[in-house]
Scaffold this active site. Structure first.
Site, PDB file in Angstrom:
ATOM      1  N   TYR A  13     -52.595 -32.055  -5.820  1.00 14.15           N
ATOM      2  CA  TYR A  13     -53.582 -31.567  -6.766  1.00 14.15           C
ATOM      3  C   TYR A  13     -54.759 -32.543  -6.882  1.00 14.15           C
ATOM      4  O   TYR A  13     -54.761 -33.625  -6.303  1.00 14.15           O
ATOM      5  CB  TYR A  13     -52.931 -31.383  -8.129  1.00 14.15           C
ATOM      6  CG  TYR A  13     -51.946 -32.477  -8.479  1.00 14.15           C
ATOM      7  CD1 TYR A  13     -52.393 -33.772  -8.673  1.00 14.15           C
ATOM      8  CD2 TYR A  13     -50.578 -32.214  -8.573  1.00 14.15           C
ATOM      9  CE1 TYR A  13     -51.515 -34.788  -8.988  1.00 14.15           C
ATOM     10  CE2 TYR A  13     -49.681 -33.239  -8.884  1.00 14.15           C
ATOM     11  CZ  TYR A  13     -50.159 -34.518  -9.089  1.00 14.15           C
ATOM     12  OH  TYR A  13     -49.296 -35.523  -9.389  1.00 14.15           O
ATOM     13  N   SER A 238     -50.705 -43.339  -8.934  1.00  8.25           N
ATOM     14  CA  SER A 238     -50.095 -42.475  -7.938  1.00  8.25           C
ATOM     15  C   SER A 238     -49.266 -41.444  -8.679  1.00  8.25           C
ATOM     16  O   SER A 238     -49.173 -41.475  -9.899  1.00  8.25           O
ATOM     17  CB  SER A 238     -49.194 -43.281  -7.011  1.00  8.25           C
ATOM     18  OG  SER A 238     -48.036 -43.693  -7.710  1.00  8.25           O
ATOM     19  N   LYS A 239     -48.659 -40.565  -7.937  1.00  6.92           N
ATOM     20  CA  LYS A 239     -47.892 -39.510  -8.592  1.00  6.92           C
ATOM     21  C   LYS A 239     -46.804 -40.079  -9.497  1.00  6.92           C
ATOM     22  O   LYS A 239     -46.440 -39.482 -10.487  1.00  6.92           O
ATOM     23  CB  LYS A 239     -47.289 -38.594  -7.532  1.00  6.92           C
ATOM     24  CG  LYS A 239     -48.239 -37.448  -7.225  1.00  6.92           C
ATOM     25  CD  LYS A 239     -48.282 -37.083  -5.775  1.00  6.92           C
ATOM     26  CE  LYS A 239     -49.733 -36.850  -5.402  1.00  6.92           C
ATOM     27  NZ  LYS A 239     -49.955 -36.355  -4.078  1.00  6.92           N
ATOM     28  N   ARG A 240     -46.331 -41.265  -9.133  1.00  4.52           N
ATOM     29  CA  ARG A 240     -45.284 -41.864  -9.945  1.00  4.52           C
ATOM     30  C   ARG A 240     -45.859 -42.736 -11.058  1.00  4.52           C
ATOM     31  O   ARG A 240     -45.130 -43.249 -11.894  1.00  4.52           O
ATOM     32  CB  ARG A 240     -44.373 -42.705  -9.059  1.00  4.52           C
ATOM     33  CG  ARG A 240     -43.220 -41.905  -8.546  1.00  4.52           C
ATOM     34  CD  ARG A 240     -42.896 -42.260  -7.111  1.00  4.52           C
ATOM     35  NE  ARG A 240     -42.508 -41.083  -6.360  1.00  4.52           N
ATOM     36  CZ  ARG A 240     -43.381 -40.297  -5.716  1.00  4.52           C
ATOM     37  NH1 ARG A 240     -44.672 -40.547  -5.741  1.00  4.52           N
ATOM     38  NH2 ARG A 240     -42.972 -39.242  -5.070  1.00  4.52           N
ATOM     39  N   HIS A 241     -47.163 -42.899 -11.059  1.00  3.09           N
ATOM     40  CA  HIS A 241     -47.756 -43.769 -12.072  1.00  3.09           C
ATOM     41  C   HIS A 241     -48.784 -43.053 -12.928  1.00  3.09           C
ATOM     42  O   HIS A 241     -49.908 -43.503 -13.087  1.00  3.09           O
ATOM     43  CB  HIS A 241     -48.380 -44.994 -11.417  1.00  3.09           C
ATOM     44  CG  HIS A 241     -47.372 -46.049 -11.090  1.00  3.09           C
ATOM     45  ND1 HIS A 241     -46.815 -46.859 -12.044  1.00  3.09           N
ATOM     46  CD2 HIS A 241     -46.797 -46.389  -9.927  1.00  3.09           C
ATOM     47  CE1 HIS A 241     -45.949 -47.666 -11.479  1.00  3.09           C
ATOM     48  NE2 HIS A 241     -45.914 -47.406 -10.194  1.00  3.09           N
TER      49      HIS A 241
END
Length: 463
Positions: A13, A238-241
């Site tokens: 996205y 990032s996606k994890r952050h």
RNA sequence: GUCCCCAUCGUCUAGCCUGGCCUAGGACACCAGCCUUUCACGCUGGUAACACGGGUUCAAAUCCCGUUGGGGACGCCA
């Protein structure tokens, strides 16, 4: 003519970092009466998806980043890349490489073990050996081995890189699809992009790209590398952050103008200005005021800014935007009090539209107070007072001034401090301890509903 | 590891280019007070930073070098 572009890859996205880069590119073009182009870099066939493309388009639209051209798709321009690669091949500025994936992995591992920078060693660069049968080669660029590449970055200033640090990168994969570095320069070239504004994770790619452009005899664009946005923990977003989709902010009840303002102010400034709209951003925007250091994303400041916009946003628009949030709370807004008035009452008290809807639930259905609230505010001695107040509520004019003075009068008659009466009343009618002025709430709720709730509560008061 | 980029309050930043106006300004957050019918809003005040070490200079947050720290890149990803 100034032309900028935003060139995301549709492998996910649109997130905060990408959105800000897009915003800066857009603002720069608008400021200079130029054009802004959208290009989808979809050459990663493994990970590119249609949904991602749509999500990006949707995010751009929500933020109001309109583009003058595009979206262009790289996968529709394959012939062009092949032609350019063949030209470089003919001119001996590129060559075929038959090295296998395993071979290259082993090579890099060795280099790493030796403490070197992993890079292609040029084994096929001037090779006279016969190509292995059945291997489809890639085309690699013959990067100059000596000298330096220097460019003047519009944000960071002069940047120099030694050619011997660079290796012979792949231009065209074995399946004929270009790699990023090749596709991007050809596209920017063909689309007459004058200013390449992108994240500074691309700084290291720029010298390579300049070398290819030079080999092609093409003119160079101007470069502006914008620092990254970091998560609260200082890690790259990032996606994890916490790098959530831009559209997630819409779902969380943020206004696009609030997000745009926040994003613009993150890493860029115009003196001490904090709150400014789109037009002011365009008028003020410049590349030289972009900060050189990465910035951490601060959700609290975003919330504050969003509240600033909520306050000055037309209630009618907010009411419309709030409907999906009321739906989530199972509130049928076609029934209860005037939504517009509810919004007026609450919009200065909340940070997001989601909070606004959550704070208005009791207008649509009675809420059971928590037991601790009951224990804190309900007591038997209060019952007659509340009963008499209720009786008076049946006869007075139903507007907040009248309601207000009746509450005060009743408290006075019973020699009570106002909060001693107002709080129990608030809790018994709304089920909550925090609401706007109770008189305003009751006026909106209506006499009938107010009395109904008081009756109900009083029937088993103080429990 | 190698290369590139960067370094002002906890966070976003002004100031740096064109040294003196900086006992470093604003905003978010935090703390206190005011307002108050609760909670917010609002208002007032407060805590809080030039990473460190060397230079250059009459004078350095501002210029230079180094150290440290952070980020990024090193793919037939973008």
């Amino acid at each position: 003519m100034i032309r900028t572009r935003f060139a995301p890859s549709p492998t996910g996205y649109l997130h905060i970092g990408g959105a800000r880069t897009a915003l800066f590119s857009w603002a720069y073009a608008r400021k200079h009466g130029g054009q802004f182009v959208l290009r989808i870099e979809d050459t990663d066939r493994e990970r590119s998806t249609k949904q991602s493309t749509e999500a990006i388009l949707e995010g751009m639209e929500w933020l109001g980043l309109d583009y003058d051209e595009g979206p262009y798709y790289q996968m529709e321009r394959l012939d062009r890349y092949r032609e350019a690669a063949e030209q470089l091949l003919r001119e001996n500025r590129a060559y075929y490489c038959y090295a296998s994936k395993e071979e290259l992995d082993a090579m890099r591992e060795q280099q790493r073990a030796a403490g070197l920078k992993p890079r292609y060693d040029g084994r096929w660069r001037d090779s006279k050996q016969t190509p292995p049968a059945g291997v489809k080669p890639v085309i690699r660029f013959k990067n100059p081995q000596e000298g330096y590449v220097t460019f003047n970055d519009l944000v960071k200033g002069k940047i120099t890189m030694a050619n011997h640090e660079l290796d012979d990168l792949v231009l065209l994969r074995s399946d004929g699809i270009p790699t990023y570095n090749f596709g991007v320069i050809l596209d920017d070239l063909d689309m007459n992009i004058s200013h390449v504004i992108r994240g500074d994770d691309h700084i290291n790619n720029t010298p390579r790209q300049i070398n290819i452009l030079k080999a092609l005899g093409a003119p160079l664009p101007q470069y502006a590398h914008v620092p990254m946005i970091l998560g609260a923990d200082g890690e790259r977003l990032s996606k994890r952050h916490g790098a959530v989709s831009i559209t997630q902010y819409r779902e969380d009840g943020y206004l696009p103008e609030g997000l745009v303002n926040y994003l613009a102010r993150l890493g860029w400034s115009h003196g001490d200005e904090e709150i400014f709209d789109r037009d002011q951003l365009i008028a003020w925007f410049d590349l030289t005021s972009i900060n050189h250091a990465p910035a951490k994303f601060d959700p609290q400041k975003l919330r504050w800014l969003n509240q600033q916009y909520l306050k000055k946003t037309d209630s009618k628009r907010l009411a419309e935007l709030a409907i999906p949030f009321f739906d989530r709370d199972n509130c049928d807004t076609s029934q209860g009090p005037d939504l517009l008035k509810i919004v007026n009452l609450l919009k200065e008290r909340v940070d997001t539209i989601e909070e606004l809807a959550d704070a208005a639930v009791y207008f649509f259905r009675p809420l059971e107070p928590s037991s601790s609230l009951k224990a804190q505010h309900f007591s038997l001695e209060l019952k007659p007072v509340l009963n008499s107040l209720k009786d008076k509520f049946t006869v007075i004019d139903w507007n907040h001034q009248a309601i207000n003075s009746e509450i005060k009068k009743t408290a006075g008659e019973h020699e009570m401090k106002l909060p001693k009466l107002a709080m129990p009343l608030r809790v018994m009618v709304t089920g909550e301890a925090q609401t706007p002025s109770i008189a305003a709430v009751l006026e909106l709720l209506g006499r009938e509903e107010t009395l109904k709730r008081m009756d109900h509560r009083l029937s088993f008061f103080p429990d």
